[in-house]
Scaffold this active site. Structure first.
Site, PDB file in Angstrom:
ATOM      1  N   SER A 135       0.829  -1.207   0.000  1.00 26.14           N
ATOM      2  CA  SER A 135       0.000   0.000   0.000  1.00 26.14           C
ATOM      3  C   SER A 135       0.860   1.253   0.000  1.00 26.14           C
ATOM      4  O   SER A 135       1.964   1.267   0.566  1.00 26.14           O
ATOM      5  CB  SER A 135      -0.881   0.000   1.250  1.00 26.14           C
ATOM      6  OG  SER A 135      -1.510   1.247   1.404  1.00 26.14           O
TER       7      SER A 135
ATOM      8  N   TYR B 146      -1.787   0.314  10.282  1.00 27.88           N
ATOM      9  CA  TYR B 146      -2.082  -0.347   9.005  1.00 27.88           C
ATOM     10  C   TYR B 146      -0.882  -0.252   8.058  1.00 27.88           C
ATOM     11  O   TYR B 146      -0.427  -1.263   7.500  1.00 27.88           O
ATOM     12  CB  TYR B 146      -3.319   0.284   8.350  1.00 27.88           C
ATOM     13  CG  TYR B 146      -3.508  -0.147   6.925  1.00 27.88           C
ATOM     14  CD1 TYR B 146      -3.844  -1.459   6.612  1.00 27.88           C
ATOM     15  CD2 TYR B 146      -3.312   0.748   5.866  1.00 27.88           C
ATOM     16  CE1 TYR B 146      -3.985  -1.870   5.292  1.00 27.88           C
ATOM     17  CE2 TYR B 146      -3.455   0.349   4.546  1.00 27.88           C
ATOM     18  CZ  TYR B 146      -3.792  -0.956   4.263  1.00 27.88           C
ATOM     19  OH  TYR B 146      -3.926  -1.365   2.961  1.00 27.88           O
TER      20      TYR B 146
ATOM     21  N   LYS C 152       1.892  -3.317   6.423  1.00 25.23           N
ATOM     22  CA  LYS C 152       2.320  -3.521   5.030  1.00 25.23           C
ATOM     23  C   LYS C 152       3.841  -3.417   4.919  1.00 25.23           C
ATOM     24  O   LYS C 152       4.481  -4.177   4.195  1.00 25.23           O
ATOM     25  CB  LYS C 152       1.633  -2.505   4.115  1.00 25.23           C
ATOM     26  CG  LYS C 152       0.130  -2.664   4.047  1.00 25.23           C
ATOM     27  CD  LYS C 152      -0.252  -4.002   3.420  1.00 25.23           C
ATOM     28  CE  LYS C 152      -1.740  -4.206   3.360  1.00 25.23           C
ATOM     29  NZ  LYS C 152      -2.104  -5.531   2.840  1.00 25.23           N
TER      30      LYS C 152
HETATM   31  N1  LIG Z   1      -8.721  -0.554  -1.138  1.00 27.78           N
HETATM   32  C1  LIG Z   1      -7.599   0.152  -1.282  1.00 27.78           C
HETATM   33  O1  LIG Z   1      -7.639   1.321  -1.691  1.00 27.78           O
HETATM   34  C2  LIG Z   1      -6.264  -0.479  -0.980  1.00 27.78           C
HETATM   35  C3  LIG Z   1      -5.107   0.293  -1.146  1.00 27.78           C
HETATM   36  C4  LIG Z   1      -3.876  -0.301  -0.895  1.00 27.78           C
HETATM   37  C5  LIG Z   1      -3.802  -1.622  -0.505  1.00 27.78           C
HETATM   38  N2  LIG Z   1      -4.935  -2.346  -0.327  1.00 27.78           N
HETATM   39  C6  LIG Z   1      -4.818  -3.753   0.077  1.00 27.78           C
HETATM   40  O2  LIG Z   1      -5.518  -4.566  -0.852  1.00 27.78           O
HETATM   41  C7  LIG Z   1      -6.033  -5.736  -0.207  1.00 27.78           C
HETATM   42  C8  LIG Z   1      -7.504  -5.892  -0.500  1.00 27.78           C
HETATM   43  O3  LIG Z   1      -8.184  -4.732  -0.035  1.00 27.78           O
HETATM   44  P1  LIG Z   1      -9.761  -4.537  -0.278  1.00 27.78           P
HETATM   45  O4  LIG Z   1     -10.005  -3.088  -0.393  1.00 27.78           O
HETATM   46  O5  LIG Z   1     -10.225  -5.427  -1.358  1.00 27.78           O
HETATM   47  O6  LIG Z   1     -10.320  -5.039   1.136  1.00 27.78           O
HETATM   48  P2  LIG Z   1     -11.589  -5.971   1.457  1.00 27.78           P
HETATM   49  O7  LIG Z   1     -11.826  -5.810   2.926  1.00 27.78           O
HETATM   50  O8  LIG Z   1     -12.701  -5.687   0.531  1.00 27.78           O
HETATM   51  O9  LIG Z   1     -11.049  -7.429   1.157  1.00 27.78           O
HETATM   52  C9  LIG Z   1     -10.238  -8.174   2.041  1.00 27.78           C
HETATM   53  C10 LIG Z   1     -10.683  -9.620   1.986  1.00 27.78           C
HETATM   54  O10 LIG Z   1      -9.812 -10.419   2.805  1.00 27.78           O
HETATM   55  C11 LIG Z   1     -10.597 -11.268   3.631  1.00 27.78           C
HETATM   56  N3  LIG Z   1      -9.795 -11.538   4.838  1.00 27.78           N
HETATM   57  C12 LIG Z   1      -9.334 -10.625   5.741  1.00 27.78           C
HETATM   58  N4  LIG Z   1      -8.608 -11.247   6.698  1.00 27.78           N
HETATM   59  C13 LIG Z   1      -8.598 -12.581   6.386  1.00 27.78           C
HETATM   60  C14 LIG Z   1      -8.010 -13.731   6.975  1.00 27.78           C
HETATM   61  N5  LIG Z   1      -7.280 -13.632   8.111  1.00 27.78           N
HETATM   62  N6  LIG Z   1      -8.186 -14.932   6.379  1.00 27.78           N
HETATM   63  C15 LIG Z   1      -8.918 -15.041   5.230  1.00 27.78           C
HETATM   64  N7  LIG Z   1      -9.503 -13.984   4.634  1.00 27.78           N
HETATM   65  C16 LIG Z   1      -9.351 -12.758   5.199  1.00 27.78           C
HETATM   66  C17 LIG Z   1     -11.884 -10.510   3.880  1.00 27.78           C
HETATM   67  O11 LIG Z   1     -12.972 -11.338   4.236  1.00 27.78           O
HETATM   68  C18 LIG Z   1     -12.102  -9.837   2.516  1.00 27.78           C
HETATM   69  O12 LIG Z   1     -12.823 -10.671   1.638  1.00 27.78           O
HETATM   70  C19 LIG Z   1      -5.685  -5.574   1.261  1.00 27.78           C
HETATM   71  O13 LIG Z   1      -4.493  -6.280   1.532  1.00 27.78           O
HETATM   72  C20 LIG Z   1      -5.453  -4.087   1.411  1.00 27.78           C
HETATM   73  O14 LIG Z   1      -4.599  -3.794   2.474  1.00 27.78           O
HETATM   74  C21 LIG Z   1      -6.168  -1.812  -0.558  1.00 27.78           C
END
Ligand SMILES: NC(=O)c1ccc[n+]([C@@H]2O[C@H](COP(=O)([O-])OP(=O)(O)OC[C@H]3O[C@@H](n4cnc5c(N)ncnc54)[C@H](O)[C@@H]3O)[C@@H](O)[C@H]2O)c1
Length: 332
Positions: A119, A143, A147
């Site tokens: 991230s 958070y 990462k």
């Molecule tokens: N959304 C953004 O703008 C953004 C930016 C940078 C990085 N990220 C990273 O991208 C990834 C996905 O983000 P997102 O926005 O889709 O989030 P999200 O919450 O929609 O998806 C995360 C998924 O992981 C699952 N999950 C969480 N912990 C778990 C565990 N211990 N075991 C199994 N499943 C688990 C959740 O049920 C969910 O389906 C994350 O790693 C997040 O840190 C997101």
């Protein structure tokens, strides 16, 4: 369902589900591993769902063996900055502990290709923008630190056991599947564009503008929004890079274009014909004024360039999921 199986942790979540759709379209079989803590089972449409927690390395290894997978995309994590400040223990447990589970399962099964969701939060408040990959990482919240530590865990595992990896530092993921099959659904919602759309449609409270006196042209914070389907495409390219024997990479995923919060609201008004009701609020601690990627390395190494990330396009694809029909045609 057929194709080369790819383990997609977090495949029931926002970005992971879009990645699964994209993988399937490219001929892979996405095997979603998700505990559904923030994800949705009905978003898993292009391959099987294995409901488990990635912290359970033995169960994950069994799933990898069962499907004969040779590569992992690891999206599963908690991803709300404010929550991480209030409950850092949960964030370290889930994000660092979750990655530890993934790495242990990969080691146990001899699977050595990993694409990891990092991230821009790992950079903290950079001295200069745009942010390239050489910018020092000084995360300012738990958070971002999960990462940052995760990247180091992967590097250490790579040095010890030869794990091959692409770490992708996304900026602000936004938008929704252009064909309307997937959307962004978080409960409670915390992300700007869904909140603004909910405010515009009357489903939510007026949008809070946290800080209107930043040193930016209109006083509001500037972010780099990248369409979730563009992110999915970058993941596919990262996977193919590793499958083709490519080297380890750390890449920003953004557009290089900054959009202020007021400009997001203007785009919503332009695309949907509905104004976003606003209330001004004080700045939030730890919100950098401007976060914009230098996206040139991803272009150079993966040939990746966003195609759908113009802000009006992002709004057009997201708006119907919040009861707003786009009134204008947007190219792209
Ligand atoms: N959304 C953004 O703008 C953004 C930016 C940078 C990085 N990220 C990273 O991208 C990834 C996905 O983000 P997102 O926005 O889709 O989030 P999200 O919450 O929609 O998806 C995360 C998924 O992981 C699952 N999950 C969480 N912990 C778990 C565990 N211990 N075991 C199994 N499943 C688990 C959740 O049920 C969910 O389906 C994350 O790693 C997040 O840190 C997101």
């Amino acid at each position: 369902m057929s194709g080369d199986p790819i383990i997609v942790t977090g495949g029931a979540g926002f970005i992971g589900s879009h990645a699964c759709k994209h993988l399937a379209a490219a001929g892979f079989l996405p095997v979603t591993v998700d505990n559904l803590s923030t994800g949705h089972a009905d978003a898993v449409k292009w391959g099987p769902l294995e409901k488990l927690d990635v912290r359970d390395a033995d169960a994950l290894a069994a799933v990898i063996r069962k499907h004969g997978a040779r590569s992992v995309m690891h999206f599963a994590a908690f991803a709300v900055v404010a929550d991480s400040v209030h409950a850092p223990d949960l964030y370290y447990d889930n994000n660092v502990g979750g990655l530890a589970g993934v790495l242990a399962a990969m080691k146990a099964t001899g699977v050595d290709r990993l694409v990891f969701s990092s991230s821009c939060a790992s950079y903290g408040v950079p001295d200069t923008v745009p942010i390239d990959e050489e910018t020092p990482q000084n995360p300012i919240n738990p958070y971002g630190r999960t990462k940052f530590f995760g990247e180091h865990m992967i590097r250490d595992q790579a040095a010890a056991y030869g794990l091959r990896h692409v770490m992708l530092r996304y900026f602000n993921a936004a938008g929704a599947d252009p064909e309307g099959e997937l959307s962004e659904r978080h409960d409670p919602e915390t992300r700007l564009i869904p909140l603004a759309l909910m405010a515009a449609s009357g489903q939510g409270a007026p949008l809070k503008l946290f800080g209107t006196d930043y040193d930016t042209p209109d006083g509001t914070c500037i972010r780099d929004y990248i369409h979730v389907t563009d992110l999915a495409e970058a993941h596919l390219r990262a996977l193919n890079h590793l499958l083709g024997g490519g080297d380890d990479l750390i890449l920003n995923l953004g557009t290089g274009q900054g959009t202020s919060i007021r400009q997001v609201c203007d785009a919503i008004a332009r695309v949907t014909g509905r104004d976003v009701p606003l209330v001004e609020a004080p700045r939030r601690a730890g919100d950098p004024p401007t976060l914009v990627a230098d996206p040139s390395l991803a272009r150079k190494r993966l040939g990746f360039a966003p195609r759908l990330s113009e802000i009006d396009r992002i709004v057009r694809d997201a708006a119907p999921h919040f009861g707003l029909m786009p009134k204008t045609h947007v190219d792209g």
